[in-house]
Each structure stands twice: as structure tokens, then as C-alpha cells.
Write a protein that holds these residues in place. Structure first.
Motif, short mmCIF file in Angstrom:
data_model
loop_
_atom_site.label_atom_id
_atom_site.label_comp_id
_atom_site.label_asym_id
_atom_site.label_seq_id
_atom_site.Cartn_x
_atom_site.Cartn_y
_atom_site.Cartn_z
N UNK A 88 0.83 -1.20 0.00
CA UNK A 88 0.00 0.00 0.00
C UNK A 88 0.87 1.25 0.00
N UNK A 89 0.36 2.28 -0.65
CA UNK A 89 1.05 3.56 -0.72
C UNK A 89 0.88 4.31 0.60
N UNK A 90 1.97 4.75 1.16
CA UNK A 90 1.95 5.43 2.46
C UNK A 90 2.10 6.93 2.29
N UNK A 91 3.06 7.34 1.47
CA UNK A 91 3.34 8.76 1.31
C UNK A 91 4.01 9.01 -0.03
N UNK A 92 3.84 10.23 -0.52
CA UNK A 92 4.44 10.63 -1.80
C UNK A 92 4.99 12.03 -1.68
N UNK A 93 6.12 12.27 -2.37
CA UNK A 93 6.65 13.63 -2.50
C UNK A 93 7.01 13.86 -3.95
N UNK A 94 6.58 15.01 -4.48
CA UNK A 94 6.83 15.31 -5.88
C UNK A 94 8.13 16.11 -6.03
N UNK A 95 8.47 16.42 -7.27
CA UNK A 95 9.69 17.17 -7.53
C UNK A 95 9.61 18.57 -6.94
N UNK A 96 8.40 19.10 -6.80
CA UNK A 96 8.23 20.44 -6.25
C UNK A 96 8.13 20.42 -4.73
N UNK A 97 8.12 19.21 -4.16
CA UNK A 97 8.04 19.11 -2.71
C UNK A 97 6.64 18.93 -2.17
N UNK A 98 5.66 18.82 -3.07
CA UNK A 98 4.29 18.60 -2.60
C UNK A 98 4.19 17.18 -2.05
N UNK A 99 3.45 17.03 -0.96
CA UNK A 99 3.35 15.74 -0.30
C UNK A 99 1.90 15.27 -0.19
N UNK A 100 1.75 13.96 -0.15
CA UNK A 100 0.45 13.33 0.09
C UNK A 100 0.67 12.14 1.01
N UNK A 101 -0.35 11.87 1.83
CA UNK A 101 -0.25 10.78 2.79
C UNK A 101 -1.53 9.96 2.80
N UNK A 102 -1.35 8.68 3.11
CA UNK A 102 -2.50 7.85 3.38
C UNK A 102 -3.12 8.31 4.70
N UNK A 103 -4.43 8.17 4.79
CA UNK A 103 -5.11 8.63 6.00
C UNK A 103 -4.58 7.95 7.26
N UNK A 104 -4.11 6.72 7.12
CA UNK A 104 -3.68 5.97 8.30
C UNK A 104 -2.40 6.53 8.93
N UNK A 105 -1.67 7.37 8.19
CA UNK A 105 -0.40 7.90 8.72
C UNK A 105 -0.38 9.41 8.81
#
Length: 121
Positions: A46-63
Motif C-alpha cells: 500500500x502507498x503510504x506517502x508521496x513527495x513530488x519534484x516540487x516538494x508537494x506531499x500526500x499521505x494515506x489517512x492511516x499515517x
């Protein structure tokens, strides 16, 4: 050839913290985006977290609110700071990076070998 190496896993008690690192090595590349995945025994990755080249981040709700993904472009590294760890965070954690090289201008996704995180009292 680009390689990703994760480190920083281990055994901790509930409520403690760990910082995972994902380091890229090779020549002439650019890291575009990096995901951290995890896979617990008997479960799908499962995907937990992501960071893009610009530094934008996304997280799974569980974390959300407990984990923080960050990157240090000068060190070609991405980190996952994990606080307030819970037993359900126990899994093998993998980094997955979109990387462009001189030979692969379109870019490809690369996986690391994984690092074990165990949260147990």
C-alpha cells in the motif's frame, strides 16, 4: 544504472519513532517523485506517502499527522519520519522513485529492496 537503497528500519515499541532513508546511486539522473510503500504479512502493498519534484506531499489517512516525507536533493535522498508508531505500522517499507536518466529521458520507476519496520511491545 540507478539503484535505490532503503535503511533505518528496526524494532521499536509503540509510540516510538523511526526515520527511514532512501538513497539513490548511479550516474546522471534526476529524481522526479518518490513514494513510500509498505507491505505487511498477508496484505497487499500500500502507498503510504508521496513527495513530488516540487516538494508537494500526500499521505494515506492511516499515517497523516504521524509520518512526514521529505527530500534532500543535494544528497539524492528521501526520508520518511515516522512518529507515534503503532503495531499496525509493522511492515516492510519500500521506496519507489520516478527517475530520469540521460539514457531514459521519459523516466522509469525504480524500487528499493525494502527495510523491515516492526512495532511491538
Amino acid at each position: 544504472q540507478v539503484q535505490l537503497v532503503e535503511s533505518g528500519g528496526g524494532l521499536v515499541q509503540p509510540g516510538e519513532s523511526l526515520r527511514l532513508s532512501c538513497a539513490a546511486s548511479g550516474s546522471s539522473y534526476s529524481i522526479i517523485a518518490v513514494d513510500w510503500y509498505r507491505q505487511a504479512p498477508g496484505k497487499q502493498r500500500e502507498l503510504v506517502a508521496r513527495i513530488t519534484s516540487s516538494g508537494r506531499t500526500n499521505y494515506d489517512d492511516s499515517v497523516k499527522g504521524r509520518f512526514t516525507i521529505s527530500r534532500d536533493n543535494a544528497k539524492n535522498s528521501v526520508y520518511l519520519q515516522m512518529n507515534s508508531l503503532k503495531p499496525e505500522d509493522t511492515a516492510v517499507y519500500y521506496c519507489n522513485a520516478a527517475i530520469v536518466t540521460a539514457q531514459d529521458r521519459a523516466g522509469s520507476w525504480y524500487w528499493g529492496q525494502g527495510t523491515q519496520v516492526t512495532v511491538s511491545s
